[in-house]
Design an enzyme around this catalytic site. Structure first.
Site, PDB file in Angstrom:
ATOM      1  N   ASP A 175     -16.146  41.339  48.159  1.00  0.00           N
ATOM      2  CA  ASP A 175     -16.560  41.427  46.760  1.00  0.00           C
ATOM      3  C   ASP A 175     -17.676  42.472  46.683  1.00  0.00           C
ATOM      4  O   ASP A 175     -18.746  42.292  47.283  1.00  0.00           O
ATOM      5  CB  ASP A 175     -17.078  40.043  46.345  1.00  0.00           C
TER       6      ASP A 175
ATOM      7  N   ASN B  55     -14.767  52.050  32.205  1.00  0.00           N
ATOM      8  CA  ASN B  55     -13.948  52.735  31.204  1.00  0.00           C
ATOM      9  C   ASN B  55     -14.819  53.790  30.516  1.00  0.00           C
ATOM     10  O   ASN B  55     -16.038  53.778  30.653  1.00  0.00           O
ATOM     11  CB  ASN B  55     -13.352  51.744  30.198  1.00  0.00           C
TER      12      ASN B  55
ATOM     13  N   GLY C  40     -11.878  42.850  35.552  1.00  0.00           N
ATOM     14  CA  GLY C  40     -11.844  43.382  36.917  1.00  0.00           C
ATOM     15  C   GLY C  40     -13.220  43.583  37.515  1.00  0.00           C
ATOM     16  O   GLY C  40     -14.157  42.815  37.266  1.00  0.00           O
ATOM     17  N   VAL C  41     -13.337  44.645  38.276  1.00  0.00           N
ATOM     18  CA  VAL C  41     -14.573  44.890  39.007  1.00  0.00           C
ATOM     19  C   VAL C  41     -15.721  45.208  38.034  1.00  0.00           C
ATOM     20  O   VAL C  41     -16.877  44.852  38.281  1.00  0.00           O
ATOM     21  CB  VAL C  41     -14.341  46.003  40.065  1.00  0.00           C
ATOM     22  N   ASP C  42     -15.401  45.844  36.915  1.00  0.00           N
ATOM     23  CA  ASP C  42     -16.401  46.168  35.894  1.00  0.00           C
ATOM     24  C   ASP C  42     -17.058  44.883  35.370  1.00  0.00           C
ATOM     25  O   ASP C  42     -18.295  44.757  35.327  1.00  0.00           O
ATOM     26  CB  ASP C  42     -15.663  46.917  34.762  1.00  0.00           C
TER      27      ASP C  42
ATOM     28  N   SER D 148      -8.903  52.493  39.786  1.00  0.00           N
ATOM     29  CA  SER D 148      -7.670  52.690  38.989  1.00  0.00           C
ATOM     30  C   SER D 148      -6.471  51.839  39.412  1.00  0.00           C
ATOM     31  O   SER D 148      -5.426  51.896  38.758  1.00  0.00           O
ATOM     32  CB  SER D 148      -7.216  54.166  38.967  1.00  0.00           C
ATOM     33  N   THR D 149      -6.585  51.067  40.487  1.00  0.00           N
ATOM     34  CA  THR D 149      -5.380  50.364  40.968  1.00  0.00           C
ATOM     35  C   THR D 149      -5.231  48.958  40.401  1.00  0.00           C
ATOM     36  O   THR D 149      -4.291  48.244  40.749  1.00  0.00           O
ATOM     37  CB  THR D 149      -5.337  50.283  42.508  1.00  0.00           C
ATOM     38  N   GLY D 150      -6.160  48.555  39.511  1.00  0.00           N
ATOM     39  CA  GLY D 150      -6.035  47.248  38.860  1.00  0.00           C
ATOM     40  C   GLY D 150      -5.412  47.430  37.486  1.00  0.00           C
ATOM     41  O   GLY D 150      -4.256  47.833  37.358  1.00  0.00           O
TER      42      GLY D 150
ATOM     43  N   TYR E  11      -5.658  49.733  35.434  1.00  0.00           N
ATOM     44  CA  TYR E  11      -5.209  51.103  35.142  1.00  0.00           C
ATOM     45  C   TYR E  11      -3.897  51.465  35.835  1.00  0.00           C
ATOM     46  O   TYR E  11      -3.365  52.555  35.624  1.00  0.00           O
ATOM     47  CB  TYR E  11      -6.321  52.112  35.465  1.00  0.00           C
TER      48      TYR E  11
HETATM   49  P1  ADP Z   1      -9.220  49.846  37.038  1.00  0.00           P
HETATM   50  O1  ADP Z   1      -9.345  49.593  35.550  1.00  0.00           O
HETATM   51  O2  ADP Z   1      -9.905  51.148  37.476  1.00  0.00           O
HETATM   52  O3  ADP Z   1      -7.813  49.737  37.523  1.00  0.00           O
HETATM   53  P2  ADP Z   1      -9.901  47.132  37.973  1.00  0.00           P
HETATM   54  O4  ADP Z   1     -11.247  46.527  37.993  1.00  0.00           O
HETATM   55  O5  ADP Z   1      -8.892  46.557  37.049  1.00  0.00           O
HETATM   56  O6  ADP Z   1     -10.133  48.714  37.707  1.00  0.00           O
HETATM   57  O7  ADP Z   1      -9.279  47.117  39.426  1.00  0.00           O
HETATM   58  C1  ADP Z   1      -9.718  47.957  40.465  1.00  0.00           C
HETATM   59  C2  ADP Z   1      -9.687  47.204  41.772  1.00  0.00           C
HETATM   60  O8  ADP Z   1     -10.870  46.421  41.880  1.00  0.00           O
HETATM   61  C3  ADP Z   1      -8.522  46.225  41.918  1.00  0.00           C
HETATM   62  O9  ADP Z   1      -7.976  46.393  43.215  1.00  0.00           O
HETATM   63  C4  ADP Z   1      -9.205  44.862  41.809  1.00  0.00           C
HETATM   64  O10 ADP Z   1      -8.532  43.880  42.582  1.00  0.00           O
HETATM   65  C5  ADP Z   1     -10.538  45.167  42.419  1.00  0.00           C
HETATM   66  N1  ADP Z   1     -11.639  44.219  42.157  1.00  0.00           N
HETATM   67  C6  ADP Z   1     -11.793  43.313  41.156  1.00  0.00           C
HETATM   68  N2  ADP Z   1     -12.958  42.634  41.289  1.00  0.00           N
HETATM   69  C7  ADP Z   1     -13.566  43.145  42.406  1.00  0.00           C
HETATM   70  C8  ADP Z   1     -14.781  42.871  43.114  1.00  0.00           C
HETATM   71  N3  ADP Z   1     -15.637  41.932  42.690  1.00  0.00           N
HETATM   72  N4  ADP Z   1     -15.063  43.578  44.241  1.00  0.00           N
HETATM   73  C9  ADP Z   1     -14.218  44.545  44.683  1.00  0.00           C
HETATM   74  N5  ADP Z   1     -13.053  44.853  44.075  1.00  0.00           N
HETATM   75  C10 ADP Z   1     -12.730  44.155  42.953  1.00  0.00           C
END
Ligand code: ADP
Length: 184
Positions: free
Chosen positions: A16, A30, A38-40, A123-125, A127
């Site tokens: 994480d 974004n 997601g990570v944001d 970008s792999t979530g 997006y």
């Molecule tokens: P994007 O909109 O750029 O695709 P996302 O947040 O949807 O971004 O996904 C990007 C990646 O981050 C995905 O592989 C997701 O599983 C991962 N992710 C989500 N939460 C976390 C976290 N707390 N730490 C690391 N990676 C994360």
């Protein structure tokens, strides 16, 4: 998996990113810097309101660029917010924009004199960028950066959220290193 290239340790871990204590962690933001899922969402949730306040005063960030804020309650010192491309079909500049997101983040870290940085899989979530293609671009960009800036960063880490992503990035790194050794 850890390797050393041109004086920089490149590390892949499953975990994480909000828990990292590198100088900076990178947020897959974004272009409005408005927060989201997601990570944001995880970074703003764990880091507290300070990060969003700074994002609001910056106002936004074009796709492929990066901006920096402090890291609020997180262990890291800074959050570098970069905006990856939304994947359509791979023929709308997505590879160039993804590469640019990684490069802009690394350049910002250098400008600030930072020594360590952690990336998520940009970008792999939500997006929708295919993880295998994205991992090759991400790792290639980082390997090229270490070549152009030897030893400037001590540690570049990828924090992958799933075993599947960890395996994808590990396989891609092995492939890229094999090719690099052959052409060296
Ligand atoms: P994007 O909109 O750029 O695709 P996302 O947040 O949807 O971004 O996904 C990007 C990646 O981050 C995905 O592989 C997701 O599983 C991962 N992710 C989500 N939460 C976390 C976290 N707390 N730490 C690391 N990676 C994360």
């Amino acid at each position: 998996m850890d390797i050393k290239e041109n004086g920089t340790t490149i590390s892949l871990i499953r975990g994480d990113i909000t828990l990292e204590s590198t100088d900076a962690i990178v947020n897959a933001a974004n272009s409005r810097l408005a927060g989201g899922g997601g990570v944001d969402g995880a970074i703003h949730m764990a880091g507290g309101a300070q990060i969003m306040e700074e994002c609001r005063s910056i106002g936004g960030c074009p796709t492929g660029k990066a901006v920096i804020t402090t890291a609020g309650l997180l262990n890291a010192r800074y959050v570098i917010h970069t905006v990856g491309p939304i994947y359509k079909d791979g023929r709308h500049n997505e590879p160039e924009l993804l590469e640019s997101a990684y490069r802009s983040s690394l350049e910002l870290a250098l400008e600030k004199g930072l020594k360590s940085i952690s990336f998520p899989s940009i970008s792999t979530g939500a997006y929708g960028y295919p993880a295998n293609d994205a991992s090759i671009i991400a790792l290639k960009t980082i390997l090229e950066f270490t070549k152009a800036n030897p030893g400037k960063l001590e540690l570049i880490r990828f924090v992958l959220f799933s075993d599947q992503d960890y395996n994808t990035y590990s396989e891609s790194l092995k492939k890229l290193l094999k090719t690099a050794r052959k052409t060296a």
